[in-house]
Write a protein that holds these residues in place. Structure first.
Motif, PDB file in Angstrom:
ATOM      1  N   VAL A   1       6.043  -8.257 -59.645  1.00 18.76           N
ATOM      2  CA  VAL A   1       4.611  -8.537 -59.590  1.00 18.76           C
ATOM      3  C   VAL A   1       3.916  -7.679 -60.637  1.00 18.76           C
ATOM      4  O   VAL A   1       4.127  -6.461 -60.681  1.00 18.76           O
ATOM      5  CB  VAL A   1       4.047  -8.230 -58.181  1.00 18.76           C
TER       6      VAL A   1
ATOM      7  N   ALA B   1       3.171  -3.458 -55.206  1.00 16.37           N
ATOM      8  CA  ALA B   1       1.994  -3.863 -55.977  1.00 16.37           C
ATOM      9  C   ALA B   1       0.729  -3.667 -55.152  1.00 16.37           C
ATOM     10  O   ALA B   1      -0.294  -3.188 -55.666  1.00 16.37           O
ATOM     11  CB  ALA B   1       2.125  -5.321 -56.414  1.00 16.37           C
ATOM     12  N   GLU B   2       0.790  -4.000 -53.862  1.00 19.36           N
ATOM     13  CA  GLU B   2      -0.365  -3.800 -52.984  1.00 19.36           C
ATOM     14  C   GLU B   2      -0.667  -2.316 -52.798  1.00 19.36           C
ATOM     15  O   GLU B   2      -1.831  -1.915 -52.739  1.00 19.36           O
ATOM     16  CB  GLU B   2      -0.131  -4.486 -51.638  1.00 19.36           C
TER      17      GLU B   2
ATOM     18  N   ALA C   1       1.937 -12.993 -60.178  1.00 17.46           N
ATOM     19  CA  ALA C   1       3.269 -13.109 -59.593  1.00 17.46           C
ATOM     20  C   ALA C   1       3.754 -14.556 -59.694  1.00 17.46           C
ATOM     21  O   ALA C   1       3.003 -15.456 -60.079  1.00 17.46           O
ATOM     22  CB  ALA C   1       3.247 -12.671 -58.132  1.00 17.46           C
TER      23      ALA C   1
ATOM     24  N   LYS D   1      -6.093 -12.703 -57.634  1.00 19.90           N
ATOM     25  CA  LYS D   1      -5.370 -13.531 -58.599  1.00 19.90           C
ATOM     26  C   LYS D   1      -6.118 -13.564 -59.910  1.00 19.90           C
ATOM     27  O   LYS D   1      -7.340 -13.616 -59.954  1.00 19.90           O
ATOM     28  CB  LYS D   1      -5.211 -14.962 -58.068  1.00 19.90           C
TER      29      LYS D   1
ATOM     30  N   LEU E   1       5.990  -7.172 -54.010  1.00 18.99           N
ATOM     31  CA  LEU E   1       4.587  -7.321 -53.640  1.00 18.99           C
ATOM     32  C   LEU E   1       4.076  -6.122 -52.844  1.00 18.99           C
ATOM     33  O   LEU E   1       2.939  -5.688 -53.025  1.00 18.99           O
ATOM     34  CB  LEU E   1       4.384  -8.614 -52.845  1.00 18.99           C
TER      35      LEU E   1
ATOM     36  N   VAL F   1      -0.802 -13.285 -52.054  1.00 18.57           N
ATOM     37  CA  VAL F   1      -1.822 -12.633 -52.882  1.00 18.57           C
ATOM     38  C   VAL F   1      -3.188 -13.224 -52.565  1.00 18.57           C
ATOM     39  O   VAL F   1      -3.384 -14.432 -52.660  1.00 18.57           O
ATOM     40  CB  VAL F   1      -1.491 -12.797 -54.386  1.00 18.57           C
TER      41      VAL F   1
ATOM     42  N   GLU G   1       2.495 -15.716 -55.027  1.00 20.83           N
ATOM     43  CA  GLU G   1       1.026 -15.754 -55.069  1.00 20.83           C
ATOM     44  C   GLU G   1       0.439 -16.615 -53.966  1.00 20.83           C
ATOM     45  O   GLU G   1      -0.517 -16.226 -53.307  1.00 20.83           O
ATOM     46  CB  GLU G   1       0.535 -16.278 -56.422  1.00 20.83           C
TER      47      GLU G   1
ATOM     48  N   VAL H   1      -2.499  -1.216 -55.873  1.00 21.66           N
ATOM     49  CA  VAL H   1      -3.908  -1.626 -55.810  1.00 21.66           C
ATOM     50  C   VAL H   1      -4.690  -0.656 -54.927  1.00 21.66           C
ATOM     51  O   VAL H   1      -5.805  -0.246 -55.262  1.00 21.66           O
ATOM     52  CB  VAL H   1      -4.038  -3.086 -55.305  1.00 21.66           C
TER      53      VAL H   1
ATOM     54  N   SER I   1      -6.053  -7.023 -60.976  1.00 25.66           N
ATOM     55  CA  SER I   1      -5.527  -8.337 -60.621  1.00 25.66           C
ATOM     56  C   SER I   1      -4.013  -8.272 -60.533  1.00 25.66           C
ATOM     57  O   SER I   1      -3.373  -7.377 -61.073  1.00 25.66           O
ATOM     58  CB  SER I   1      -5.967  -9.428 -61.596  1.00 25.66           C
ATOM     59  N   LEU I   2      -3.482  -9.219 -59.790  1.00 22.36           N
ATOM     60  CA  LEU I   2      -2.044  -9.332 -59.606  1.00 22.36           C
ATOM     61  C   LEU I   2      -1.575 -10.667 -60.167  1.00 22.36           C
ATOM     62  O   LEU I   2      -2.240 -11.679 -59.984  1.00 22.36           O
ATOM     63  CB  LEU I   2      -1.684  -9.257 -58.117  1.00 22.36           C
TER      64      LEU I   2
ATOM     65  N   VAL J   1       0.754  -5.813 -62.095  1.00 25.94           N
ATOM     66  CA  VAL J   1      -0.513  -5.209 -61.673  1.00 25.94           C
ATOM     67  C   VAL J   1      -1.300  -4.986 -62.957  1.00 25.94           C
ATOM     68  O   VAL J   1      -0.890  -4.202 -63.815  1.00 25.94           O
ATOM     69  CB  VAL J   1      -0.295  -3.876 -60.926  1.00 25.94           C
TER      70      VAL J   1
END
Length: 167
Positions: A131, A15-16, A36, A50, A12, A45, A41, A19, A33-34, A133
């Motif tokens: 995750v 993934a952040e 997971a 989401k 995560l 998230v 989530e 983003v 959007s993510l 992306v």
């Protein structure tokens, strides 16, 4: 023209960071959007990130139309029984309205249960704790994301779910 590319992040945090890199090239949250595992989530998230693609609203509209037609036919059939005392207008309106309500309710329930396509397609990635992306952007912006995503260890996924190296 916007294209959708899906990347697999090992965790995560990365993934952040992906983003954040996408926002730096000018993409807003509507393009990102993510996806997971549910335990990831729920706790981490944000709701606006989401992905929530289901068939609920289109299914409800289809169900209302088909249900209204079926209800109107059922109303006409009910009108053939004299003890009910239905008029033609009452049979059509009442049956149509009842059919539309039941049709839209049943179809919306069925449509809401359909998972978004990325979750179905990449279930093994998600269950392994990675995750996804999801980036919807034009090719120029997608190209600007290649270097930061490579540095973060993201892997672009193909349509069939197999990982492919980025060019």
């Amino acid at each position: 023209m916007s294209t959708r590319r899906i990347y697999s992040a090992p965790d995560l945090a990365r993934a952040e960071q992906a983003v954040a890199a996408a926002r730096e090239v000018g993409l807003d949250d509507d393009c990102l959007s993510l996806v997971a595992r549910s335990d990831i989530e729920v706790g981490a998230v944000p709701d606006e990130m989401k992905q929530a693609d289901t068939d609920m609203l289109p299914a409800a509209a289809r169900g209302a139309g088909l249900g209204a037609a079926a209800g109107a036919v059922a109303g006409l059939a009910a009108m053939t029984f004299p003890p009910l005392g239905l008029t033609l207008a009452g049979a059509l309106l009442g049956g149509g309205a009842a059919g539309a309500l039941v049709g839209s309710w049943a179809s919306a329930l069925a449509g809401a249960s359909i998972q978004e396509p990325e979750r179905r397609k990449y279930e093994a990635e998600i269950e392994a704790g990675r995750v996804l992306v999801v980036v919807d952007a034009d090719d120029d912006r997608q190209a600007h994301l290649r270097a930061p995503f490579d540095q973060l260890g993201l892997v672009q996924l193909e349509v069939d779910g197999h990982a492919t190296p980025q060019a």
